[in-house]
Motif scaffolding. Structure first.
Motif, PDB file in Angstrom:
ATOM      1  N   MET A 145       0.868  -1.173   0.000  1.00  0.00           N
ATOM      2  CA  MET A 145       0.000   0.000   0.000  1.00  0.00           C
ATOM      3  C   MET A 145       0.909   1.229   0.000  1.00  0.00           C
ATOM      4  SD  MET A 145      -2.985  -1.324  -0.030  1.00  0.00           S
ATOM      5  CE  MET A 145      -4.057   0.062   0.360  1.00  0.00           C
ATOM      6  N   ALA A 146       0.881   1.994  -1.087  1.00  0.00           N
ATOM      7  CA  ALA A 146       1.815   3.124  -1.213  1.00  0.00           C
ATOM      8  C   ALA A 146       1.095   4.401  -1.611  1.00  0.00           C
ATOM      9  CB  ALA A 146       2.888   2.782  -2.250  1.00  0.00           C
ATOM     10  N   THR A 147       1.762   5.527  -1.358  1.00  0.00           N
ATOM     11  CA  THR A 147       1.261   6.844  -1.793  1.00  0.00           C
ATOM     12  C   THR A 147       2.201   7.386  -2.868  1.00  0.00           C
ATOM     13  OG1 THR A 147       2.580   8.007  -0.137  1.00  0.00           O
ATOM     14  CG2 THR A 147       0.359   7.308   0.519  1.00  0.00           C
ATOM     15  N   LEU A 148       1.810   8.526  -3.462  1.00  0.00           N
ATOM     16  CA  LEU A 148       2.622   9.128  -4.532  1.00  0.00           C
ATOM     17  C   LEU A 148       4.044   9.453  -4.098  1.00  0.00           C
ATOM     18  CD1 LEU A 148       0.168  11.643  -6.260  1.00  0.00           C
ATOM     19  CD2 LEU A 148       1.054   9.542  -7.185  1.00  0.00           C
ATOM     20  N   VAL A 149       4.173   9.915  -2.843  1.00  0.00           N
ATOM     21  CA  VAL A 149       5.490  10.389  -2.382  1.00  0.00           C
ATOM     22  C   VAL A 149       6.283   9.314  -1.637  1.00  0.00           C
ATOM     23  CG1 VAL A 149       4.831  12.811  -2.287  1.00  0.00           C
ATOM     24  CG2 VAL A 149       4.423  11.350  -0.292  1.00  0.00           C
ATOM     25  N   GLN A 150       5.724   8.101  -1.556  1.00  0.00           N
ATOM     26  CA  GLN A 150       6.433   7.017  -0.859  1.00  0.00           C
ATOM     27  C   GLN A 150       7.573   6.482  -1.720  1.00  0.00           C
ATOM     28  OE1 GLN A 150       3.869   4.370   1.289  1.00  0.00           O
ATOM     29  NE2 GLN A 150       5.287   2.640   1.026  1.00  0.00           N
ATOM     30  N   SER A 151       8.714   6.183  -1.074  1.00  0.00           N
ATOM     31  CA  SER A 151       9.870   5.667  -1.814  1.00  0.00           C
ATOM     32  C   SER A 151       9.784   4.159  -1.985  1.00  0.00           C
ATOM     33  CB  SER A 151      11.170   5.996  -1.066  1.00  0.00           C
ATOM     34  OG  SER A 151      11.482   7.351  -1.223  1.00  0.00           O
ATOM     35  N   VAL A 152      10.259   3.700  -3.153  1.00  0.00           N
ATOM     36  CA  VAL A 152      10.388   2.258  -3.381  1.00  0.00           C
ATOM     37  C   VAL A 152      11.827   1.977  -3.798  1.00  0.00           C
ATOM     38  CG1 VAL A 152       7.994   1.774  -4.005  1.00  0.00           C
ATOM     39  CG2 VAL A 152       9.560   2.540  -5.773  1.00  0.00           C
ATOM     40  N   ASP A 153      12.359   0.798  -3.411  1.00  0.00           N
ATOM     41  CA  ASP A 153      13.727   0.469  -3.788  1.00  0.00           C
ATOM     42  C   ASP A 153      13.762  -0.156  -5.183  1.00  0.00           C
ATOM     43  OD1 ASP A 153      12.892  -2.173  -3.485  1.00  0.00           O
ATOM     44  OD2 ASP A 153      13.812  -2.411  -1.516  1.00  0.00           O
ATOM     45  N   PHE A 154      14.966  -0.347  -5.702  1.00  0.00           N
ATOM     46  CA  PHE A 154      15.114  -0.840  -7.073  1.00  0.00           C
ATOM     47  C   PHE A 154      14.511  -2.232  -7.252  1.00  0.00           C
ATOM     48  CE2 PHE A 154      17.408  -3.294 -10.298  1.00  0.00           C
ATOM     49  CZ  PHE A 154      17.096  -2.538 -11.426  1.00  0.00           C
ATOM     50  N   ASP A 155      14.713  -3.110  -6.258  1.00  0.00           N
ATOM     51  CA  ASP A 155      14.190  -4.482  -6.374  1.00  0.00           C
ATOM     52  C   ASP A 155      12.675  -4.485  -6.544  1.00  0.00           C
ATOM     53  OD1 ASP A 155      16.696  -5.549  -6.179  1.00  0.00           O
ATOM     54  OD2 ASP A 155      16.600  -5.884  -4.015  1.00  0.00           O
ATOM     55  N   THR A 156      11.983  -3.662  -5.734  1.00  0.00           N
ATOM     56  CA  THR A 156      10.520  -3.563  -5.840  1.00  0.00           C
ATOM     57  C   THR A 156      10.127  -2.961  -7.188  1.00  0.00           C
ATOM     58  OG1 THR A 156      10.384  -3.225  -3.442  1.00  0.00           O
ATOM     59  CG2 THR A 156       8.441  -2.619  -4.735  1.00  0.00           C
ATOM     60  N   ALA A 157      10.824  -1.877  -7.563  1.00  0.00           N
ATOM     61  CA  ALA A 157      10.521  -1.184  -8.823  1.00  0.00           C
ATOM     62  C   ALA A 157      10.705  -2.102 -10.030  1.00  0.00           C
ATOM     63  CB  ALA A 157      11.405   0.050  -8.957  1.00  0.00           C
ATOM     64  N   SER A 158      11.729  -2.959  -9.986  1.00  0.00           N
ATOM     65  CA  SER A 158      11.997  -3.847 -11.126  1.00  0.00           C
ATOM     66  C   SER A 158      10.892  -4.908 -11.278  1.00  0.00           C
ATOM     67  CB  SER A 158      13.366  -4.521 -10.990  1.00  0.00           C
ATOM     68  OG  SER A 158      13.429  -5.320  -9.831  1.00  0.00           O
ATOM     69  N   ILE A 159      10.317  -5.366 -10.137  1.00  0.00           N
ATOM     70  CA  ILE A 159       9.214  -6.347 -10.179  1.00  0.00           C
ATOM     71  C   ILE A 159       7.970  -5.699 -10.792  1.00  0.00           C
ATOM     72  CG2 ILE A 159       7.607  -7.690  -8.746  1.00  0.00           C
ATOM     73  CD1 ILE A 159      10.034  -8.039  -6.758  1.00  0.00           C
ATOM     74  N   ILE A 160       7.670  -4.472 -10.340  1.00  0.00           N
ATOM     75  CA  ILE A 160       6.496  -3.747 -10.851  1.00  0.00           C
ATOM     76  C   ILE A 160       6.679  -3.425 -12.333  1.00  0.00           C
ATOM     77  CG2 ILE A 160       5.063  -1.672 -10.587  1.00  0.00           C
ATOM     78  CD1 ILE A 160       4.982  -3.747  -8.211  1.00  0.00           C
ATOM     79  N   ALA A 161       7.891  -3.005 -12.700  1.00  0.00           N
ATOM     80  CA  ALA A 161       8.180  -2.663 -14.099  1.00  0.00           C
ATOM     81  C   ALA A 161       7.984  -3.871 -15.016  1.00  0.00           C
ATOM     82  CB  ALA A 161       9.607  -2.144 -14.224  1.00  0.00           C
ATOM     83  N   GLU A 162       8.412  -5.046 -14.527  1.00  0.00           N
ATOM     84  CA  GLU A 162       8.268  -6.275 -15.319  1.00  0.00           C
ATOM     85  C   GLU A 162       6.785  -6.588 -15.565  1.00  0.00           C
ATOM     86  OE1 GLU A 162       9.704 -10.960 -15.206  1.00  0.00           O
ATOM     87  OE2 GLU A 162      10.506  -9.555 -13.714  1.00  0.00           O
ATOM     88  N   GLU A 163       5.977  -6.399 -14.516  1.00  0.00           N
ATOM     89  CA  GLU A 163       4.534  -6.618 -14.656  1.00  0.00           C
ATOM     90  C   GLU A 163       3.918  -5.645 -15.653  1.00  0.00           C
ATOM     91  OE1 GLU A 163       2.335  -6.644 -11.065  1.00  0.00           O
ATOM     92  OE2 GLU A 163       3.326  -8.427 -10.248  1.00  0.00           O
ATOM     93  N   LEU A 164       4.477  -4.420 -15.694  1.00  0.00           N
ATOM     94  CA  LEU A 164       3.951  -3.386 -16.597  1.00  0.00           C
ATOM     95  C   LEU A 164       4.641  -3.414 -17.963  1.00  0.00           C
ATOM     96  CD1 LEU A 164       3.758  -0.528 -13.936  1.00  0.00           C
ATOM     97  CD2 LEU A 164       1.819  -1.796 -14.899  1.00  0.00           C
ATOM     98  N   GLU A 165       5.457  -4.474 -18.171  1.00  0.00           N
ATOM     99  CA  GLU A 165       6.143  -4.714 -19.446  1.00  0.00           C
ATOM    100  C   GLU A 165       7.105  -3.587 -19.832  1.00  0.00           C
ATOM    101  OE1 GLU A 165       2.927  -5.398 -22.163  1.00  0.00           O
ATOM    102  OE2 GLU A 165       2.637  -7.459 -21.507  1.00  0.00           O
ATOM    103  N   VAL A 166       7.873  -3.129 -18.823  1.00  0.00           N
ATOM    104  CA  VAL A 166       8.937  -2.134 -19.044  1.00  0.00           C
ATOM    105  C   VAL A 166      10.236  -2.709 -18.494  1.00  0.00           C
ATOM    106  CG1 VAL A 166       9.751   0.217 -18.591  1.00  0.00           C
ATOM    107  CG2 VAL A 166       7.300  -0.217 -18.841  1.00  0.00           C
ATOM    108  N   THR A 167      11.320  -2.569 -19.257  1.00  0.00           N
ATOM    109  CA  THR A 167      12.623  -3.080 -18.803  1.00  0.00           C
ATOM    110  C   THR A 167      13.396  -1.967 -18.110  1.00  0.00           C
ATOM    111  OG1 THR A 167      12.658  -4.544 -20.718  1.00  0.00           O
ATOM    112  CG2 THR A 167      14.733  -4.266 -19.529  1.00  0.00           C
ATOM    113  N   VAL A 168      13.827  -2.222 -16.872  1.00  0.00           N
ATOM    114  CA  VAL A 168      14.582  -1.201 -16.130  1.00  0.00           C
ATOM    115  C   VAL A 168      15.950  -1.738 -15.697  1.00  0.00           C
ATOM    116  CG1 VAL A 168      12.547   0.009 -15.247  1.00  0.00           C
ATOM    117  CG2 VAL A 168      13.524  -1.862 -13.913  1.00  0.00           C
ATOM    118  N   LYS A 169      16.896  -0.803 -15.500  1.00  0.00           N
ATOM    119  CA  LYS A 169      18.198  -1.143 -14.906  1.00  0.00           C
ATOM    120  C   LYS A 169      18.577  -0.038 -13.944  1.00  0.00           C
ATOM    121  CE  LYS A 169      22.140  -0.234 -16.870  1.00  0.00           C
ATOM    122  NZ  LYS A 169      23.338  -0.151 -17.714  1.00  0.00           N
ATOM    123  N   GLN A 170      19.401  -0.383 -12.965  1.00  0.00           N
ATOM    124  CA  GLN A 170      19.779   0.589 -11.946  1.00  0.00           C
ATOM    125  C   GLN A 170      20.835   1.543 -12.469  1.00  0.00           C
ATOM    126  OE1 GLN A 170      20.296  -1.099  -8.056  1.00  0.00           O
ATOM    127  NE2 GLN A 170      21.465   0.639  -7.304  1.00  0.00           N
TER     128      GLN A 170
END
Length: 465
Positions: free
Chosen positions: A64-89
């Motif tokens: 459960m997150a808000t607009l200004v809440q921080s997420v780390d790279f590991d979490t962001a990469s999982i979400i990006a994969e679900e949204l079909e976007v490739t990310v790197k740190q």
């Protein structure tokens, strides 16, 4: 009619907002670089996906997150994969504190897939008059005989040769003080240290000092037993003396290679180069040539026409003309890149050594060179460094500071330089110190020798802090 007009305007505004939103949130293609930590809103804008979709994906994964809440790279990469976007740190910049300490370790971390093989970096050290300079000259001659441009037109403190299609970079570090100064800043300069010892003279005080430097740097050691063309050369005696100082050569069942050679006649020089390449192959030296350059200062001086210039060894990344950089406590933009033959270069790969100009002030040997992305980053780093310089001014580590550091758990080893009047006293003191220690801190002797305390010992002690 007025109400109809108002309704029409409201619909138009809604359509305009939707259009703008679609313009902002166009899903990115290819690889998108993101920071190690970023807010949900920043992440949404980076990958070009509406915030509502990002929040829904986070919720689906139990976050459960808000607009200004921080997420780390590991979490962001999982979400990006679900949204079909490739990310790197994104590559992280070194903190200004680590930059001033000369701690390269954080900067050299990279993904295995980005790493490519790089040439070895070799420092040649040894006792005065044991033939270090003659050996360097003999190696330079192999460069000429291999058909490359001959003759070093200017001294830059480092040079490269190619032998049988393989490259190697040599650091010419005259005097042990320069070598220790680099150690004092924790700079990882050489992968391999060639210890030059005269076969007719054996182990001498500066040889022992050089052994301590090499061990402290964690470099691989190769012994070059020079002057074997002399009648008084005694290799067995040399092997015995080296073993007394914990250098067990392969001939005597140890792990340290020893190459007998004569820098004067050229005998054994090719064998030494082959041994360097063999060791380098076993070490599997790698770096990422595609990232922003990170390097170490070998030497620096003021040039009458160019101002402050420095010889920089590129540890990783590729250095380019007009790169913006931080260099120890100074900064600048690369105005020129010059190799040891006076050639003007446009780029310098990992393990390459080059003289650069365009520096604001003179750096110190061992300072870290780091290329920054833009002017914004440069301004932030400049401000941080100026503040740290004020704090560090006239600061030294006393006994109270050491005790506080131990208490805080920041110091696991108290590194010591031990000097004694006799070998018996030295041995007794070393044994006693080896037995001292507890779970919080242990004593570690980085250099022990008979004789009075000199400036070199003080420099080496500062390297241990």
């Amino acid at each position: 009619q007025k109400k109809e007009l108002e309704e029409q305007e409201r619909i138009e505004r809604k359509l305009l907002r939707k259009k703008r939103s679609e313009e902002i949130y166009t899903k990115k293609t290819g690889i998108v670089e993101i920071a190690a930590q970023l807010t949900v809103k920043e992440f949404s804008e980076k990958i070009g996906v509406p915030v509502s979709e990002v929040l829904a994906s986070l919720m689906k994964n139990g976050i459960m997150a808000t607009l200004v809440q921080s997420v780390d790279f590991d979490t962001a990469s999982i979400i990006a994969e679900e949204l079909e976007v490739t990310v790197k740190q994104e590559e992280e910049n070194l903190s200004s504190e680590d930059l001033l300490k000369g701690d390269l370790s954080a900067l050299l971390v990279d993904d295995e897939e980005n790493l490519k093989e790089r040439p070895p970096v070799v420092a040649i050290v040894g006792h005065v008059d044991h033939g270090k300079t003659s050996l360097l000259d003999a190696i330079r001659k192999t460069k000429v005989t291999d058909g490359e441009s001959g003759g070093i037109t200017q001294h830059i403190g480092a040079y490269s040769i190619t032998k049988n299609g393989k490259d190697v970079t040599f650091l010419d570090t005259p005097g042990h003080e320069a070598f220790t100064s680099m150690r004092a800043r924790g700079a990882k300069t050489a992968d391999i240290v060639v210890l030059v010892v005269a076969a007719d003279d054996g182990v001498k005080p500066q040889t022992i000092e050089a052994i301590s430097h090499a061990k402290s740097a964690g470099a691989t050691v190769i012994v070059a037993a020079n002057k074997i063309d002399k009648e008084s050369a005694n290799l067995d005696k040399l092997r015995g003396e080296l073993s007394e100082h914990h250098i067990q050569v392969e001939d005597w069942g140890g792990t340290v290679p020893m190459v007998p050679l004569s820098a004067m006649t050229g005998q054994g020089v090719d064998e030494l180069l082959e041994m360097i390449f063999l060791q380098a192959e076993m070490m599997e030296l790698k770096a990422n040539p595609k990232r922003l350059a990170v390097g170490t200062v070998i030497e620096a001086h003021r040039d009458p026409s160019l101002g402050p210039v420095a010889t920089v060894l590129v540890n990783t990344g590729t250095m380019k003309l007009r790169d913006q950089f931080i260099l120890g406590t100074t900064w600048g933009r690369v105005r020129s890149l010059t190799d040891e033959d006076g050639n003007k270069l446009k780029t310098v790969p990992p393990s390459g050594a080059v003289r650069i100009s365009g520096i604001d002030d003179l750096p110190n040997p061992g300072d870290i060179f780091q290329v920054l992305k833009d002017k914004k980053e440069m301004k932030v780093k400049q401000a941080e460094i100026e503040e740290l310089k004020l704090k560090e001014k006239n600061k030294s580590m006393g006994v109270t500071d050491i005790l506080q550091s131990i208490k805080a758990g920041n110091m696991k080893y108290l590194k010591l330089v031990v000097k004694a009047d006799t070998t018996g006293s030295l041995e007794a003191i070393q044994q006693a110190l080896d037995e001292i220690g507890n779970d919080e801190v242990k004593a570690k002797i980085i250099h022990g020798v008979v004789g009075g305390v000199n400036e070199s010992d003080i420099i080496m002690a500062s390297a241990g802090q």
